[in-house]
Scaffold this active site. Sequence first.
Site, PDB file in Angstrom:
ATOM      1  N   SER A 132       0.859  -1.200   0.000  1.00 47.79           N
ATOM      2  CA  SER A 132       0.000   0.000   0.000  1.00 47.79           C
ATOM      3  C   SER A 132       0.880   1.229   0.000  1.00 47.79           C
ATOM      4  O   SER A 132       1.986   1.220   0.569  1.00 47.79           O
ATOM      5  CB  SER A 132      -0.888   0.013   1.246  1.00 47.79           C
ATOM      6  OG  SER A 132      -1.521   1.278   1.387  1.00 47.79           O
ATOM      7  N   TYR A 146      -2.039  -0.615  10.456  1.00 50.62           N
ATOM      8  CA  TYR A 146      -2.116  -0.972   9.022  1.00 50.62           C
ATOM      9  C   TYR A 146      -0.832  -0.560   8.310  1.00 50.62           C
ATOM     10  O   TYR A 146      -0.262  -1.331   7.527  1.00 50.62           O
ATOM     11  CB  TYR A 146      -3.332  -0.289   8.393  1.00 50.62           C
ATOM     12  CG  TYR A 146      -3.524  -0.586   6.917  1.00 50.62           C
ATOM     13  CD1 TYR A 146      -3.972  -1.828   6.486  1.00 50.62           C
ATOM     14  CD2 TYR A 146      -3.256   0.387   5.953  1.00 50.62           C
ATOM     15  CE1 TYR A 146      -4.154  -2.096   5.136  1.00 50.62           C
ATOM     16  CE2 TYR A 146      -3.442   0.125   4.597  1.00 50.62           C
ATOM     17  CZ  TYR A 146      -3.892  -1.117   4.191  1.00 50.62           C
ATOM     18  OH  TYR A 146      -4.068  -1.379   2.857  1.00 50.62           O
TER      19      TYR A 146
HETATM   20  P1  NDP Z   1     -11.273  -6.185  -0.284  1.00 50.46           P
HETATM   21  O1  NDP Z   1     -11.656  -6.166   1.144  1.00 50.46           O
HETATM   22  O2  NDP Z   1     -12.179  -5.596  -1.281  1.00 50.46           O
HETATM   23  O3  NDP Z   1     -10.910  -7.695  -0.721  1.00 50.46           O
HETATM   24  C1  NDP Z   1      -9.989  -8.408   0.075  1.00 50.46           C
HETATM   25  C2  NDP Z   1      -9.703  -9.747  -0.549  1.00 50.46           C
HETATM   26  O4  NDP Z   1      -8.772 -10.430   0.299  1.00 50.46           O
HETATM   27  C3  NDP Z   1     -10.942 -10.609  -0.658  1.00 50.46           C
HETATM   28  O5  NDP Z   1     -10.878 -11.421  -1.801  1.00 50.46           O
HETATM   29  C4  NDP Z   1     -10.852 -11.444   0.614  1.00 50.46           C
HETATM   30  O6  NDP Z   1     -11.474 -12.709   0.501  1.00 50.46           O
HETATM   31  C5  NDP Z   1      -9.353 -11.638   0.733  1.00 50.46           C
HETATM   32  N1  NDP Z   1      -9.011 -11.916   2.123  1.00 50.46           N
HETATM   33  C6  NDP Z   1      -9.111 -11.089   3.186  1.00 50.46           C
HETATM   34  N2  NDP Z   1      -8.779 -11.730   4.305  1.00 50.46           N
HETATM   35  C7  NDP Z   1      -8.452 -12.993   3.938  1.00 50.46           C
HETATM   36  C8  NDP Z   1      -8.041 -14.147   4.637  1.00 50.46           C
HETATM   37  N3  NDP Z   1      -7.892 -14.144   5.978  1.00 50.46           N
HETATM   38  N4  NDP Z   1      -7.789 -15.274   3.943  1.00 50.46           N
HETATM   39  C9  NDP Z   1      -7.941 -15.299   2.596  1.00 50.46           C
HETATM   40  N5  NDP Z   1      -8.354 -14.257   1.874  1.00 50.46           N
HETATM   41  C10 NDP Z   1      -8.608 -13.112   2.545  1.00 50.46           C
HETATM   42  O7  NDP Z   1      -9.850  -5.461  -0.353  1.00 50.46           O
HETATM   43  P2  NDP Z   1      -9.076  -4.770  -1.573  1.00 50.46           P
HETATM   44  O8  NDP Z   1      -9.302  -5.488  -2.825  1.00 50.46           O
HETATM   45  O9  NDP Z   1      -9.332  -3.327  -1.502  1.00 50.46           O
HETATM   46  O10 NDP Z   1      -7.570  -4.973  -1.063  1.00 50.46           O
HETATM   47  C11 NDP Z   1      -6.702  -5.954  -1.608  1.00 50.46           C
HETATM   48  C12 NDP Z   1      -5.284  -5.647  -1.154  1.00 50.46           C
HETATM   49  O11 NDP Z   1      -4.937  -4.325  -1.578  1.00 50.46           O
HETATM   50  C13 NDP Z   1      -5.089  -5.666   0.363  1.00 50.46           C
HETATM   51  O12 NDP Z   1      -3.832  -6.213   0.682  1.00 50.46           O
HETATM   52  C14 NDP Z   1      -5.140  -4.193   0.737  1.00 50.46           C
HETATM   53  O13 NDP Z   1      -4.450  -3.918   1.940  1.00 50.46           O
HETATM   54  C15 NDP Z   1      -4.470  -3.577  -0.483  1.00 50.46           C
HETATM   55  N6  NDP Z   1      -4.763  -2.181  -0.686  1.00 50.46           N
HETATM   56  C16 NDP Z   1      -6.041  -1.750  -0.958  1.00 50.46           C
HETATM   57  C17 NDP Z   1      -6.305  -0.410  -1.145  1.00 50.46           C
HETATM   58  C18 NDP Z   1      -7.667   0.129  -1.433  1.00 50.46           C
HETATM   59  O14 NDP Z   1      -7.838   1.365  -1.398  1.00 50.46           O
HETATM   60  N7  NDP Z   1      -8.662  -0.697  -1.750  1.00 50.46           N
HETATM   61  C19 NDP Z   1      -5.220   0.594  -1.077  1.00 50.46           C
HETATM   62  C20 NDP Z   1      -3.921   0.034  -0.806  1.00 50.46           C
HETATM   63  C21 NDP Z   1      -3.721  -1.291  -0.621  1.00 50.46           C
HETATM   64  P3  NDP Z   1     -12.846 -13.059   1.296  1.00 50.46           P
HETATM   65  O15 NDP Z   1     -13.780 -11.940   1.081  1.00 50.46           O
HETATM   66  O16 NDP Z   1     -13.280 -14.332   0.652  1.00 50.46           O
HETATM   67  O17 NDP Z   1     -12.482 -13.235   2.707  1.00 50.46           O
END
Ligand code: NDP
Length: 237
Positions: A132, A146
């Site tokens: 991030s 975070y």
């Molecule tokens: P979302 O919450 O929209 O999606 C998160 C994804 O990660 C889902 O597919 C979820 O699966 C999966 N996930 C979460 N926890 C687990 C777990 N314990 N085991 C397996 N899968 C898991 O998040 P984003 O798409 O926004 O974020 C994706 C990445 O990008 C993250 O690392 C986040 O920190 C990073 N990021 C996002 C930003 C943003 O503004 N959106 C900015 C900067 C970084 P499920 O729902 O099935 O649990």
Amino acid sequence: MTDFSGKTALVIGGSRGIGAAIVKRLAADGAAVTFSYAGATDAAQALATETGASAVRSDAADRDAVIALVADAGPIDILVVNAGVLVFGDPLEQDADVIDRMIDVNVRAPYHAAVEAARRMPDNGRIIFIGSTNGDRIPFTGGAAYSLTKSAIQGLTRGLARDFGGRGITVNTVQPGPTDTDMNPGDGPMKDLMHGFMAIKRHGRPDEIAGMVAYLAGPEAGIVTGALHTIDGGFGA
Ligand code: NDP
């Protein structure tokens, strides 16, 4: 488009948001993709049907499950560790178990997944973490924990790039800024605050992040390693 025919990819955390966009992009470009998820079963099944990817339920907070997931995937060419959780709040009030679980998902899982993948990964493989822009800059209160998880990924990226570079394996981190997903909706309550820090005042789209992942996973990026690739509309500028 990048030609990933004949390549296998594992996306940890691929059911929704940025991870789902990465699954779609790699699959559309010809890779055989497996992705994991924890809770969003309906979304995962729909994505698997849409893309032809394989969905595996596996909790990234569980270290042994992460290692087993990667080991069971066999010799993968491309590992993307996207799963992440975001917990904001006053550190004096936050639940210590919730913070520790975030560290498990955002830091421990990427470390163990990458090391396990490297045991079987062919030469010139690709390891890509989703960090991030908050690993570099956290310009508001409530984000210390975070931010620490995303800064930790920076050190992991540099170190593993050294460890695996002799085999041509590259290790990189993509650092999104505000990106329109369930975690950070483009029309959410934090929108105006975040856009205030940005040169281009809009949320990114998940497919824009997936495009950078595809570049790093592809043949043009063979000498790109140990590096942080920020895609944040100037949030950190
Ligand atoms: P979302 O919450 O929209 O999606 C998160 C994804 O990660 C889902 O597919 C979820 O699966 C999966 N996930 C979460 N926890 C687990 C777990 N314990 N085991 C397996 N899968 C898991 O998040 P984003 O798409 O926004 O974020 C994706 C990445 O990008 C993250 O690392 C986040 O920190 C990073 N990021 C996002 C930003 C943003 O503004 N959106 C900015 C900067 C970084 P499920 O729902 O099935 O649990």
